[in-house]
Each structure stands twice: as structure tokens, then as C-alpha cells.
Design an enzyme around this catalytic site. Structure first.
Site, PDB file in Angstrom:
ATOM      1  N   GLN A  39       0.837  -1.195   0.000  1.00 32.73           N
ATOM      2  CA  GLN A  39       0.000   0.000   0.000  1.00 32.73           C
ATOM      3  C   GLN A  39       0.877   1.253   0.000  1.00 32.73           C
ATOM      4  O   GLN A  39       1.264   1.751   1.051  1.00 32.73           O
ATOM      5  CB  GLN A  39      -0.944   0.000   1.204  1.00 32.73           C
ATOM      6  N   PHE A  40       1.166   1.756  -1.198  1.00 31.62           N
ATOM      7  CA  PHE A  40       2.038   2.921  -1.326  1.00 31.62           C
ATOM      8  C   PHE A  40       1.438   4.163  -0.676  1.00 31.62           C
ATOM      9  O   PHE A  40       2.158   5.081  -0.288  1.00 31.62           O
ATOM     10  CB  PHE A  40       2.380   3.196  -2.798  1.00 31.62           C
ATOM     11  N   THR A  41       0.127   4.204  -0.496  1.00 32.50           N
ATOM     12  CA  THR A  41      -0.516   5.394   0.082  1.00 32.50           C
ATOM     13  C   THR A  41      -0.142   5.609   1.550  1.00 32.50           C
ATOM     14  O   THR A  41      -0.435   6.676   2.097  1.00 32.50           O
ATOM     15  CB  THR A  41      -2.050   5.322  -0.063  1.00 32.50           C
TER      16      THR A  41
END
Length: 150
Positions: free
Chosen positions: A78-80
């Protein structure tokens, strides 16, 4: 690296209407990779995840680790987790690693976690549009950043 750990009584990951991962009691780990993350970050986080005492003992006290209770785990990229919201209303993801850096680190994280835990770790699919379903047990949710370990 940043992670969000959620203690779950059940969790699953669905991609294109097909379930790709499913567990009962254990942890759902959301993983965000930064460009300057290293094997040292991976090793420290994997050891922390496996040994973090966040499962209840016979006295209903959080005193048991994932390893001790033989729990399962799902890791979802999850890059966010590296979103910066300091300016404006549109998050910036400038600190999140690009796929050419993030994918090998993500794969190394999963492999290290499997070795540390001593069992298979289920995953989502890096970069895929995933539907993550979970029942947060407690709720227990913990945020850990490997850059803040001292």
C-alpha cells in the site's frame, strides 16, 4: 518502511472478483515501501511483527505474539501509507518507492517474514486493485515506521 498492523479474526483479499488470500485469526499487514528502505528495515520490521505481543492470553491480557499463537498473516502492499498531506488537499506520494525499487523490497519483506514466522505468508498482488475485507479484532491497529525505531 511503514506498516499498519491489524489484528483480525478474519481477513481476505479479492482481485477481479477472485479471492487470492484468506485467513482466520492473525494479522493483516499493510506495507508501504520508501525509496531509501533497506534489508535492515525489513529485518527489524519482520522481527517486530512476529514477536509483537498483541494477542490475548488466558487472562484476556495482550501478552501473546503471532508466533506464540500460531496465527496467520496477509501482507498487502500500500504505497498510500507514504502520503504527504501537508499542502493542499491532494496527497503527494513523492516518498513512496517506484515499482522498480518497491517490488523487490516487497518480495524480500514477504520472504523474510515467512522465514521469521516459520510458515507461509499470504499476500495480495503488488500494484493490483484489491478489495481487502477484514474483521478487526479488538479493534487492535498499530502503526510502525522503521525509520522511528530509536
Amino acid at each position: 518502511m511503514r506498516i499498519v498492523i491489524q489484528r483480525v479474526s478474519e481477513a481476505s483479499v479479492v482481485i477481479n472478483k477472485a479471492e487470492v488470500a484468506s485467513i482466520q485469526n492473525g494479522l493483516l499487514v499493510l506495507l508501504g515501501v520508501e525509496s531509501d528502505d533497506t534489508k535492515e528495515d525489513i529485518d527489524w520490521l519482520c522481527n517486530k511483527i512476529v514477536n509483537l505481543r498483541i494477542f490475548s492470553d488466558e487472562n484476556d491480557v495482550m501478552n501473546i505474539s503471532l508466533k506464540d499463537c500460531d496465527g496467520d498473516i496477509i501482507v498487502v502492499s500500500q504505497f498510500t501509507l507514504h502520503a504527504s498531506t501537508k499542502k493542499g488537499n491532494r496527497p503527494s506520494y513523492i516518498k513512496a518507492a517506484k515499482p522498480d525499487i518497491a517490488i523487490p523490497l516487497y518480495e524480500q519483506f514477504v520472504a523474510t517474514l515467512q522465514n521469521t514466522l516459520g510458515k507461509t505468508v499470504q499476500t495480495g498482488e503488488f500494484g493490483a486493485d484489491m478489495k481487502v475485507h477484514l474483521v478487526n479484532d479488538g479493534p487492535v491497529t498499530i502503526l510502525i515506521d522503521s525509520k522511528n525505531r530509536e
